[in-house]
Scaffold this active site. Structure first.
Site, PDB file in Angstrom:
ATOM      1  N   GLU A  43      10.233  10.217  30.532  1.00 22.45           N
ATOM      2  CA  GLU A  43       9.335  11.599  31.412  1.00 22.45           C
ATOM      3  C   GLU A  43       8.133  11.750  31.530  1.00 22.45           C
ATOM      4  O   GLU A  43       7.546  10.591  30.884  1.00 22.45           O
ATOM      5  CB  GLU A  43       9.781  12.686  29.522  1.00 22.45           C
ATOM      6  N   LYS A 112      10.069  21.722  32.929  1.00 23.23           N
ATOM      7  CA  LYS A 112      10.261  21.622  31.946  1.00 23.23           C
ATOM      8  C   LYS A 112      10.905  22.767  31.156  1.00 23.23           C
ATOM      9  O   LYS A 112       9.487  23.733  31.491  1.00 23.23           O
ATOM     10  CB  LYS A 112       9.274  21.050  31.059  1.00 23.23           C
ATOM     11  N   CYS A 173      14.307  15.888  27.962  1.00 24.01           N
ATOM     12  CA  CYS A 173      13.464  15.449  26.206  1.00 24.01           C
ATOM     13  C   CYS A 173      13.698  16.565  25.445  1.00 24.01           C
ATOM     14  O   CYS A 173      15.055  17.151  24.689  1.00 24.01           O
ATOM     15  CB  CYS A 173      12.422  15.261  26.254  1.00 24.01           C
ATOM     16  N   PRO A 355      -7.758  -9.497   7.648  1.00 20.16           N
ATOM     17  CA  PRO A 355      -7.920 -10.121   6.128  1.00 20.16           C
ATOM     18  C   PRO A 355      -6.902  -9.994   5.365  1.00 20.16           C
ATOM     19  O   PRO A 355      -6.319  -9.429   4.789  1.00 20.16           O
ATOM     20  CB  PRO A 355      -9.240  -8.557   6.026  1.00 20.16           C
ATOM     21  N   LEU A 356      -6.979 -11.352   5.262  1.00 23.48           N
ATOM     22  CA  LEU A 356      -5.224 -11.726   4.164  1.00 23.48           C
ATOM     23  C   LEU A 356      -6.045 -12.061   2.813  1.00 23.48           C
ATOM     24  O   LEU A 356      -6.296 -12.772   2.673  1.00 23.48           O
ATOM     25  CB  LEU A 356      -4.779 -12.918   4.803  1.00 23.48           C
ATOM     26  N   SER A 357      -5.080 -11.032   1.998  1.00 26.03           N
ATOM     27  CA  SER A 357      -5.760 -10.531   0.724  1.00 26.03           C
ATOM     28  C   SER A 357      -5.343 -11.519  -0.598  1.00 26.03           C
ATOM     29  O   SER A 357      -5.019 -12.060  -1.562  1.00 26.03           O
ATOM     30  CB  SER A 357      -5.601  -9.031   0.033  1.00 26.03           C
ATOM     31  N   GLY A 358      -3.961 -11.678   0.224  1.00 32.18           N
ATOM     32  CA  GLY A 358      -2.692 -12.589  -0.533  1.00 32.18           C
ATOM     33  C   GLY A 358      -1.870 -11.214  -1.659  1.00 32.18           C
ATOM     34  O   GLY A 358      -1.319 -11.581  -1.846  1.00 32.18           O
ATOM     35  N   GLY A 359      -1.970  -9.814  -1.583  1.00 32.26           N
ATOM     36  CA  GLY A 359      -1.434  -9.127  -1.477  1.00 32.26           C
ATOM     37  C   GLY A 359       0.083  -8.559  -0.219  1.00 32.26           C
ATOM     38  O   GLY A 359      -0.259  -8.789   0.337  1.00 32.26           O
ATOM     39  N   ILE A 360       1.147  -7.827  -1.396  1.00 33.64           N
ATOM     40  CA  ILE A 360       2.093  -7.041  -0.543  1.00 33.64           C
ATOM     41  C   ILE A 360       1.595  -6.366   0.757  1.00 33.64           C
ATOM     42  O   ILE A 360       2.220  -6.719   1.854  1.00 33.64           O
ATOM     43  CB  ILE A 360       2.681  -6.845  -0.770  1.00 33.64           C
ATOM     44  N   ASP A 361       0.686  -5.761   1.083  1.00 29.93           N
ATOM     45  CA  ASP A 361       0.239  -4.605   2.418  1.00 29.93           C
ATOM     46  C   ASP A 361       0.305  -6.164   3.326  1.00 29.93           C
ATOM     47  O   ASP A 361       0.002  -6.227   5.005  1.00 29.93           O
ATOM     48  CB  ASP A 361      -0.658  -3.635   2.169  1.00 29.93           C
ATOM     49  N   SER A 362      -0.707  -6.917   3.052  1.00 33.06           N
ATOM     50  CA  SER A 362      -1.748  -7.252   4.034  1.00 33.06           C
ATOM     51  C   SER A 362      -0.791  -8.447   4.194  1.00 33.06           C
ATOM     52  O   SER A 362      -0.626  -9.377   5.635  1.00 33.06           O
ATOM     53  CB  SER A 362      -3.100  -8.483   3.664  1.00 33.06           C
TER      54      SER A 362
END
Length: 712
Positions: A43, A112, A173, A355-362
């Site tokens: 499309e 369309k 579509c 920013p890598l925090s050590g938590g599961i999200d990052s």
């Protein structure tokens, strides 16, 4: 009679007219090289689907015609019927159109008729639906096109294309998803081949709906269905997930990939029109067909079988293929990774900073980048020149370099930068987890302590006001406690952007990095994050994914990506680590602070957005769902607490970092979830009705055989 057909999926980019034109012509060339005589594209493929308000500009229409002029004159477009998507102005109204071309001429233009105008889509803002069903008008062509085709006018409207050997009908579509889809009446009027050009976005667990609708359509009607879809990031929050397909008589004959880094994919199948006609010999179908209203037919002097009766040089596609679907964990690994690669290569930056925090999200965000690097390495190993060229440029290699990004960790060390930003409240375990994960995936990692910066900001406040705020565990008020947490979070954002701009410089490289956020969809829904903290980034790969799905993804990636370090993230208690430990030495708990579990948040989000529940109707539904293990009063408390915290934090959605859309209950205020940001947070009338009903309903949770259970 045998017939070769084709569908394509293209990685188009909004307003990239030259690039889009090149990819369209390349797809036509690939189709012809495989013996195809009909090509269908996605499309609005000429300007890109995601132009948004640029569709209101005359320039977008003009440049689309200029691209079509190039296609009409190309050798690739000769000897093949092509279905091309672009916007067209007819009688001062903008229409989302398919332009059918053959041998340098325009056969017809099909606008369309039914628009997608909810969720992520705003088509009625940009286009007018064609309401004159089965009616055709004459469209006056621009001068540049007249000079090429020799045509003054072409048919414009709801018609079908008739070749010497079959009839082709166009469906766009959303029209497939409507209750009275055009393919029904077209099929009854003798259309045997249906084309559907789509701009359908990826969402977890969604693909099967499209495929089921196409299988059902061709099973009831009989016919060949060619579905072409956009794929990739074309400039906004959506990832279009391709998966173009060819179906016949309820069976899938061919399907394109859903997640890939290639710019052009073409699928073909050789099918038997005789099988379609045999499928349609059912008595009841013939009776309905005899009563069907006729479509105007626009005739093309060609045969799709090439005039041979039987297609020469191609084996017939026999039987159906097994349709497989990615698991949600695989979708999380692949969808955002493909989107991030498109974003990185098209933004012309030198990599990502997290920013890598050590938590599961990052951790999940970093793992998705690892997945992206794996996809790049795989594509490079297969010789994908576009991926290799982009990777060399991003990695800072010269044009004549022989560098091949075939090692995911080595490539990550060049383009992915991570940083642990600790304070005195950070745990040694989180610091170690961040360092170990960075080492496992190959990111360039730095580790810092930001207490000096935090103390400096607090010192400024104390100098000006003469007062020193304290944490709650040290006698401070809630306001003091929250302010001291927020300044740490916001300083991380400031440091993240400084490091993103200068880390490449410290390594002797040029350019900057895009900052990644890592707030999941449930925390955004609850407002459980600091406004303008390190979640305030350039893009957020996990902003459309629930915490529940992220945990499952990490468990999947531990095995499938061979990353044993990920188990330690699953075992850790989610914590912001922004306050000192209390006397019990128990770390700060996200779920305890939110007053609800992540699983409960997912349920609240689904009911609020997907099932369109206000507080009162949500309470009624949850009494049915949770009533066996929670009392009506307990459920009432949870519902009221959710809506109160949702209401007071709704303003945060106006500044939400752009996220890859993945979940149907996303609270993204900017595109998807258009709601007020100033609420009467006590919901006085609604909460009174909930309390009254909760006091009257029986408590099923106390009945024998009902154990108290978590929503988990």
């Amino acid at each position: 009679m045998h017939l070769v057909t084709v569908a394509t999926q293209l990685d188009q980019w909004a307003l990239d007219f030259e690039g889009n034109c090149e990819r369209i012509i390349r797809s036509i060339a690939i189709a012809k090289s495989r013996g195809a005589t009909l090509r269908v594209g996605p499309e609005l493929e000429v300007p890109g689907y995601g132009c948004l308000d640029h569709f209101l500009e005359g320039d977008t229409i003009l440049h689309s015609w200029e691209v079509l002029a190039q296609i009409l004159q190309s050798e690739e477009a000769k000897g093949i019927v092509c279905d091309i998507g672009m916007p067209i102005t007819h009688k001062n109204c903008n229409y989302n159109c398919r332009v059918i071309i053959h041998d340098g001429k325009i056969v017809m233009i099909r606008p369309k008729m039914w628009m997608a105008n909810d969720g992520n889509y705003r088509e009625l803002r940009h286009f007018t639906p064609w309401h004159k069903h089965r009616q055709v008008e004459q469209h006056s062509l621009p001068g540049m096109i007249k000079r090429i085709t020799g045509q003054q006018y072409v048919p414009f409207g709801d018609a079908v294309v008739s070749t010497e050997d079959t009839v082709i009908g166009v469906e766009l579509c959303e029209e497939l998803f409507t209750p009275a889809s055009p393919h029904i009446q077209m099929g009854l009027d003798g259309v045997e081949i249906f084309t559907n050009s789509s701009g359908s976005h990826h969402e977890l667990r969604k693909l099967n709906r499209r495929i089921d609708l196409i299988k059902e359509a061709t099973m009831k009607l009989g016919g060949i269905y060619l579905y072409a879809n956009q794929r990739g990031c074309d400039g906004d929050r959506l990832y279009y997930d391709g998966a173009c397909l060819i179906a016949m008589n309820g069976q899938i004959l061919a399907r394109g990939p859903q997640f890939t880094l290639s710019d052009v994919d073409v699928i073909t199948a050789t099918v038997d029109l005789g099988a379609v006609r045999a499928h349609r010999t059912v008595s009841s179908r013939r009776m309905q067909s005899a009563q069907a209203e006729s479509y105007e037919r626009v005739y093309v002097d060609t045969r799709l079988d090439g005039g041979q009766g039987i297609r020469v040089g191609d084996e017939e596609t026999k039987g159906s293929m097994e349709v497989s679907y990615h698991t949600p964990e695989e979708e999380i690994a692949l969808g955002p990774a493909c989107w991030l690669w498109d974003y990185l290569r098209r933004s012309r930056t030198q990599g990502y900073f997290l920013p890598l925090s050590g938590g599961i999200d990052s951790c999940a965000t970093a793992t998705i980048i690892h997945s992206m690097c794996r996809l790049v390495a795989s594509a490079a190993s297969e010789g994908n020149e576009q991926v290799i060229t982009d990777a060399r440029r991003i990695a800072g290699e010269p044009e004549d370099s022989k560098y091949l990004p075939t090692d995911p960790k080595e490539f990550a060390s060049r383009i992915f930068h991570t940083c642990y930003m600790g304070t005195q409240h950070s745990g040694a375990d989180t610091r170690k987890r961040a360092k170990d994960l960075a080492e496992a995936i190959g990111s360039y990692h730095v580790d810092l302590n930001m207490d000096t910066a935090v103390s400096a900001v607090q010192g400024i406040f104390s100098f000006v006001t003469g007062k020193t705020p304290q944490f709650a565990s040290r006698g401070g008020s809630n306001a003091e406690n929250l302010a001291l947490q927020n300044i740490q979070a916001r300083l991380r954002m400031v440091l993240a952007y400084m490091f993103a701009q200068l880390l490449p410089w410290t390594r002797g490289k040029v350019g900057g990095l895009l900052v990644l956020g890592s707030a999941n969809v449930d925390e955004s829904l609850r407002g459980y994050y600091t406004k303008y903290d390190c979640s305030a980034a350039d893009v957020n790969p996990i902003g459309g994914i629930s915490k529940t799905d992220l945990k499952k993804f990490i468990g999947w990636a531990e095995v499938n990506f061979d990353l044993p370090i990920l188990q330690s993230f699953l075992d850790a208690v989610p914590s912001a680590e922004l306050i000192p430990l209390g006397e019990d030495n128990v770390p700060q708990s996200d779920e305890q602070e939110m007053g609800m579990s992540y699983n409960e948040l997912s349920v609240f989000g689904r009911l609020r957005k997907v099932e369109k529940c206000g507080p009162y109707s949500m309470f009624g539904k949850l009494v049915q769902e949770w009533g066996s293990f929670l009392s009506p009063v307990e459920i009432a408390h949870k519902v009221k607490h959710f809506f109160f915290t949702y209401a007071i934090n709704r303003h945060k959605m106006t500044t939400l970092t752009p996220s890859v859309h993945m979940e149907s209950y996303s609270p993204d205020d900017n595109r998807f979830d258009l709601r007020p940001f100033l609420y009467p947070s006590q919901f006085t009338h609604q909460f009174k009705k909930i309390d009254k009903l909760a006091s009257e309903l029986p408590n099923r949770a106390t009945q024998p055989g009902n154990d108290k259970a978590k929503v988990d």
